[in-house]
Design a protein around this motif. Sequence first.
Motif, PDB file in Angstrom:
ATOM      1  N   THR A   1       0.830  -1.205   0.000  1.00 21.14           N
ATOM      2  CA  THR A   1       0.000   0.000   0.000  1.00 21.14           C
ATOM      3  C   THR A   1       0.859   1.247   0.000  1.00 21.14           C
ATOM      4  O   THR A   1       0.523   2.246  -0.636  1.00 21.14           O
ATOM      5  CB  THR A   1      -0.915   0.017   1.237  1.00 21.14           C
TER       6      THR A   1
ATOM      7  N   THR B   1       0.225   4.160  -2.643  1.00 20.60           N
ATOM      8  CA  THR B   1      -0.064   5.567  -2.322  1.00 20.60           C
ATOM      9  C   THR B   1       1.145   6.434  -2.640  1.00 20.60           C
ATOM     10  O   THR B   1       1.011   7.590  -3.020  1.00 20.60           O
ATOM     11  CB  THR B   1      -0.428   5.782  -0.836  1.00 20.60           C
TER      12      THR B   1
ATOM     13  N   LEU C   1       1.202   8.164  -5.969  1.00 21.60           N
ATOM     14  CA  LEU C   1       0.529   9.472  -6.049  1.00 21.60           C
ATOM     15  C   LEU C   1       1.474  10.591  -5.628  1.00 21.60           C
ATOM     16  O   LEU C   1       1.602  11.608  -6.310  1.00 21.60           O
ATOM     17  CB  LEU C   1      -0.713   9.456  -5.155  1.00 21.60           C
TER      18      LEU C   1
ATOM     19  N   PRO D   1     -10.781  -4.157  -6.458  1.00 18.75           N
ATOM     20  CA  PRO D   1      -9.362  -4.349  -6.164  1.00 18.75           C
ATOM     21  C   PRO D   1      -8.816  -5.603  -6.857  1.00 18.75           C
ATOM     22  O   PRO D   1      -9.563  -6.530  -7.148  1.00 18.75           O
ATOM     23  CB  PRO D   1      -9.329  -4.505  -4.641  1.00 18.75           C
TER      24      PRO D   1
ATOM     25  N   MET E   1      -5.824  -1.582  -4.942  1.00 20.07           N
ATOM     26  CA  MET E   1      -6.847  -0.899  -5.730  1.00 20.07           C
ATOM     27  C   MET E   1      -6.318  -0.744  -7.161  1.00 20.07           C
ATOM     28  O   MET E   1      -5.203  -0.259  -7.375  1.00 20.07           O
ATOM     29  CB  MET E   1      -7.149   0.487  -5.167  1.00 20.07           C
TER      30      MET E   1
ATOM     31  N   GLN F   1      -4.921   2.548  -8.261  1.00 23.49           N
ATOM     32  CA  GLN F   1      -3.592   2.910  -7.786  1.00 23.49           C
ATOM     33  C   GLN F   1      -2.516   2.354  -8.710  1.00 23.49           C
ATOM     34  O   GLN F   1      -1.452   2.938  -8.865  1.00 23.49           O
ATOM     35  CB  GLN F   1      -3.389   2.411  -6.354  1.00 23.49           C
TER      36      GLN F   1
ATOM     37  N   PRO G   1     -10.887   9.429  -8.430  1.00 21.68           N
ATOM     38  CA  PRO G   1     -11.842   8.442  -7.910  1.00 21.68           C
ATOM     39  C   PRO G   1     -11.489   7.986  -6.497  1.00 21.68           C
ATOM     40  O   PRO G   1     -12.371   7.623  -5.734  1.00 21.68           O
ATOM     41  CB  PRO G   1     -11.709   7.279  -8.896  1.00 21.68           C
ATOM     42  N   LEU G   2     -10.209   8.002  -6.155  1.00 18.56           N
ATOM     43  CA  LEU G   2      -9.805   7.554  -4.818  1.00 18.56           C
ATOM     44  C   LEU G   2      -9.650   8.710  -3.837  1.00 18.56           C
ATOM     45  O   LEU G   2      -9.987   8.578  -2.663  1.00 18.56           O
ATOM     46  CB  LEU G   2      -8.485   6.786  -4.888  1.00 18.56           C
TER      47      LEU G   2
END
Lengths: 390, 358, 294
Positions: free
Chosen positions: C10, C14, C17, C132, C141, C144, C212-213
């Motif tokens: 994760t 993340t 981004l 997912p 996800m 991502q 969207p996230l």
Amino acid sequence: MRRRYPVAAIAAALAFGAGLAAVPASADTQTQGVTDREIRIGAFGPFGGPVYLYGKLVMNGVEAVFDKVNSEGGVHGRNVVLVREDDNCKPEGAIAAVKKLAYDQKVFAIIGGACSNATLASVPELEKSGIPMVVNSAVADGITDPPKKNIYTAQLTSGVESRAQIDFALAQGAKKLAVVRMTDAWAMARYNPLTAYAKEKGIEFVENLELGVDANDATPQALKLRGAGVDAVIMILYPKPGAVLIRDSLKIGSNPLWVGQTAINDFVAFEKQVGVPDALTNFVTITATAYQPGDPEVKGWTDRVKKLFPNDELSVFNMNGIGSAQVLVEALRKAGPNPTRDGFLAAMGEMDMEVDVYAGPIKCSAGKSHQCNQHPGWLALEDGKVVRLQ
Amino acid sequence: MRVLIGKRAFLFALFVLLFVIPWVANEYQTFVANLILLYVILSLGLNLLIGFAGQLALANAAMYGIGAYGTGLLMTHFGLPYWISAPGGVAIAVISGTLLALPALRLSGIYLALATLAFAQFTFWLMTHWTPVTFGAGGFIPPPIDFSPLPVTQETGIYYLSWAAALLLYVAAKHAMESPVGRAFVAIRDGEVAAQALGIDLLKYKSLAFAMSGFYAGVAGALYSGLLGFVGPESFDLLQMVLHKAAVVLGGMGSVVGSLIGGVLLTVLVEVTKEFKFSIEIAFGGLLIVFVLFQPNGVIVFVRRLLPGWTERLHYVPPDKESEEDLAAAPDPDPDAAPGPEEPTRAAAAGPRGGDPG
Amino acid sequence: MEYLSYLVATGISTGALYALVALGIVVIYKATEVVNFAHGEMFMLGGFFAFTFHVMLGWPYLPSFALAVALAFAVGVAVDRIAFRPLMQRRTLVSVLLVMIGLSFVLKGVARWIWGGKGDYLTFPPLISPEPLSFAGIMVMSQQLVVLGAACAVMIVFALFFKLTRAGRFMQATADNPKAAKLVGLRTDRVYMYTFGVGSAVAAAAAVLMAPLTLLYPDIGFMLFVKAFAAAVLGGLTSIPGAVVGGFLIGIIEQLAAGYLHTAMQEVAAFIVIMIVMIFIPTGLFGLGRIRKV
């Protein structure tokens, strides 16, 4: 010659000051803000910043009600006029706003109070000025508990909601409860009564986690919740972190009972925000309003908000404003054709009415309960439709 | 007429007016006047740091908060009277401010700005998370302040305390900036290497600049906790920082009397913006942009142009706009200001100083 | 073990981004030596532009995406014209930063004014299925992964651009020594302008992919900017691969801090990283080995 500068300056300053002093003080605060044609009502809350929703949008709802009342002839022939003040969601802003509304704008009553801390900080000023106040957004219990003579709230308070959240989870048979919370003033106003009530009930939270208001990920929180095998999660979260938490929990295959509160009460929007199909089968949330913004029952308000604020969609924030403004207008009506502060407060003190948008009746009792909204409604999804639980 | 618009007369009149306001104005106006006094102190302190010493730190709102929290918490936790707690809170702000000078010794410009921003956000986080001490995000209500044996209420007492503090701190800033300390600050702002060459101790003077601005912000914070009777973290956020910056830029960077005017103007403009129901974010973000772009020396420049006797010796006046071609073609007259290939010192823009338009 | 692998996986997703936002910050810094304080607001605006076209006006996805990116490019150019060019001629970096701070507040206020009445957190449909995906038992996800791919693609494009193209070398030359670059006839002002445009366009692209996230709201920019800035600083502020690695590292650090220390650390980890890096390794992991005196 140089020596004389200050003397001239003092003379100028004193002359200016004397001019200010010559303005006579207001004769009677009882009827301040009431003229033959209008009644001026103040409002304060943020126009900008992250929580403008609880200020500006709620005021738009109030304005919609005033617009309707005025188009139907006003209150005993007087138009109700809203005087908005920006408090920036800051304590100094709220104090300045109350002082301005009470002593400068000289309004009859105030409807509003958006941010818990800011409104709490303004309470001493409100009490001192004696101006009637109907709170419509700030949820902190301390604003109206213990009761203050001139302050009533039409909003569900944090304590009512927090207790309802625990009761709901227990009623569903949950044994292991967890709490996931933000850490701002809004969340703390809820978290403190939550822990107090949990202690009273002998409950220990198996997990007590934090999640930031801007969080884009809640995997650690989701993993901890799954690891502890929780049955129910009390969410003291705004929609964004709430959506992120549920999404990341579903991702790792855990879906306990999610217990939300009024910040997440636009069910349809929240489903979109989570963004995963069938995500909300185990989600329930408290609503202060009886309807969702898309419901046909509130069509009249949708149209009116659209007419007044063409850029906006009807939101639950508007609806909170609408509900509280209906209470205020009702109290104004009951205060009679010659409204006074005392008359208005007396009417508020025995208020018992059903409001278009609120889930339950508004029932106040002067000196005993100034938290007039004690009826959380519960929303859940049944067969793909949002329903109100009984 | 001239006797009425001289600088000393103006300042005298301003403080006399602020002195009589509680007697003649309504409660709202008095409250705003008290905020004016706080913002005067804040913008004076910040100007010492960014306008004179040239250290672009973004932690002034945090220092303000530390002063307010320190004062309120000493009263609440230890039951100390205000006249002990307030100096205590100020001392904590000064210590934190001085600590910020440590990164400033290694960093400058953008690095310093963002390191101090991170510090400010961390302070904010601490205010909301160190619950046993700070009472968390819900804030706290410090005990009422007892001004006895003086026969005044808390509101009046804090007002005149603020008035006296603003007056004293203005005079102190004015004298300090006219002394060797001020000259050392300006030398550091205009070029650290050159300042060192002149024998200026960077450690000493940078620490002093940070400590002084911490002191000013701390005093404002201590008064703030008394003024509001409530302390919560949201008062010390990014918007607060922008307001402080706007006050300094509005009045005039590197001008002590400019800060005084900036603090007054800013507070009045905040109320005017509210009166017109306009967005504070747009108004003050925009004000910052417009002033930095078109009048980086603040309103004090207009005042000087129109009125005699308002000059200050050390006020920073940047060079006239150099045209693109000049910049490329002309050899730079000042080797300290000209960035060599290894050190493009754009921040340390130096220009002809003392060319005061007034 | 599963716990740790989840946190790391994760963290990477993340982190993608943060990396994508950090790339824009680094590209602008490399050319201009200015950190665009309003970069988070470029992200926010890009997202709202796409929302306007795709959701409010109902246009198809790709044209909306392209138009949002193009508009963000234009906003970036405007930032250069308003905040950077006039001040660069005066060469006062403090002023540039103050203007950027002002700009970030103005843009937030404007966004609130235009889109603020539409709801608390606006939703934007994802490019691909929201389900997912599973990687060796770790669920990620899918959106991502798109961002992860985009971050890598953008990084490679920029790296090649700076290495291989004339324009890229112009940019680098301008950054290294603006005066000399001008003396040899480079149109440095154009270089600055395009750099701001490109930086904003990247932020907008990231926003459309991530909306969207992350959901869309006027205040989304600041936290993202801080985390991306932490990533950029960790990577040395001038290094494009550094920004990407920094992004992943910040993502992972956040996850580990929240997973093993306390969930309260998730929010504050980036600030602590900034302070530590600034004080102890100001050149970052991939920096030039010396700090430019700016």
